[in-house]
Design an enzyme around this catalytic site. Structure first.
Site, PDB file in Angstrom:
ATOM      1  N   ASP A  78       0.700  -1.260  -0.151  1.00 52.93           N
ATOM      2  CA  ASP A  78       0.032   0.032  -0.054  1.00 52.93           C
ATOM      3  C   ASP A  78       1.052   1.288  -0.060  1.00 52.93           C
ATOM      4  O   ASP A  78       2.008   1.027   0.364  1.00 52.93           O
ATOM      5  CB  ASP A  78      -0.898  -0.026   1.106  1.00 52.93           C
ATOM      6  N   ASP A  89      -9.092  -2.088  13.926  1.00 51.80           N
ATOM      7  CA  ASP A  89     -10.276  -2.032  13.396  1.00 51.80           C
ATOM      8  C   ASP A  89     -10.490  -3.284  12.449  1.00 51.80           C
ATOM      9  O   ASP A  89     -11.533  -3.272  11.879  1.00 51.80           O
ATOM     10  CB  ASP A  89     -10.541  -0.852  12.765  1.00 51.80           C
ATOM     11  N   HIS A 101      -8.695  -4.145   9.885  1.00 53.05           N
ATOM     12  CA  HIS A 101      -8.141  -3.778   8.304  1.00 53.05           C
ATOM     13  C   HIS A 101      -6.756  -4.488   8.292  1.00 53.05           C
ATOM     14  O   HIS A 101      -6.023  -4.912   9.283  1.00 53.05           O
ATOM     15  CB  HIS A 101      -8.040  -2.377   8.351  1.00 53.05           C
TER      16      HIS A 101
END
Length: 232
Positions: A66, A128, A130
């Protein structure tokens, strides 16, 4: 799925390092994607000792999965972090570093396929749920590498400097599921409940990393604190 529970952060890091080096010593081109952040810090410290000044790892090519661009900077947050933590201290040749960027993300999956795909990927887990840049509310399980536009409601993954309307890029769930060996490392009690949900709960886009349950070659390395909510 193979789950390895180690006693502490150091032992977890040693195990991850050994698995990565096992891939890196193969007698062929090895394509490796690695993660930034705090969790792999000791993994990279240990890898630098083995890799620096050694000709045995010239076959390894590195990819970030990413990237968050920074206005006014030549490179984004992720590749800059990887250079700081590992690539520069290990003396990795620039020709073996293949940055994913907002400019080339649309070609990422085709480019990886052309060189045989990713042999291994080291990833972490967000509080969370991810993984990579695949976050609750923005992730669709049918995505290849894609661009995410910031809405202002994202989790802590998105830096404060990224205003609404800005974008970052990430390898999507389909891209990640194509990796030959996924290695997930998680430490700390604050992620224990999410570890349980990701590894044993329903597969749901609300918890993006739950898709990893379906990968045919997933190794999960936890310290005792991160594993605390799993059934014995």
């Amino acid at each position: 799925m193979k789950i390895i529970i180690e006693s502490d952060f150091g032992s977890m890091s040693e195990t991850a390092k050994n698995i990565l080096l096992g891939h890196m010593t193969e007698a062929k081109r090895v394509n490796l994607s690695i993660t930034g952040g705090n969790t792999p810090v000791k993994v990279y410290e240990k890898m630098v000792t083995a890799v620096k000044d050694s000709p045995n790892y010239d076959n390894v090519h590195y990819y970030n999965f990413d990237e968050i661009p920074v206005e006014g900077q030549k490179e984004g947050i992720t590749i800059s972090d990887l250079r700081r933590l590992y690539l520069t201290p290990a003396g990795i040749s620039e020709e073996n570093i293949h940055p994913l960027t907002p400019e080339n993300y649309a070609e990422q999956d085709v480019s990886l396929e052309a060189v045989g795909g990713l042999d291994a990927m080291l990833i972490g887990l967000g509080k969370d749920g991810h993984f990579c840049g695949n976050m609750p509310g923005t992730t669709a399980f049918n995505k290849l590498t894609y661009k995410v536009t910031v809405t202002g409601e994202e989790s802590w993954f998105v830096p404060e400097m990224m205003e609404k309307g800005m974008s970052f890029v990430t390898m999507g769930p389909v891209s990640v599921m194509r990796v030959k060996h996924l290695i997930l490392i998680v430490n700390g009690s604050e992620k224990a409940e999410m570890v349980r949900r990701v590894l044993t709960g329903p597969v749901s886009e609300d918890v993006p990393a739950s898709i990893l349950q379906l990968h045919p070659n997933l190794t999960v390395i936890l310290d005792k604190e991160a594993a605390a909510a799993l059934d014995k």
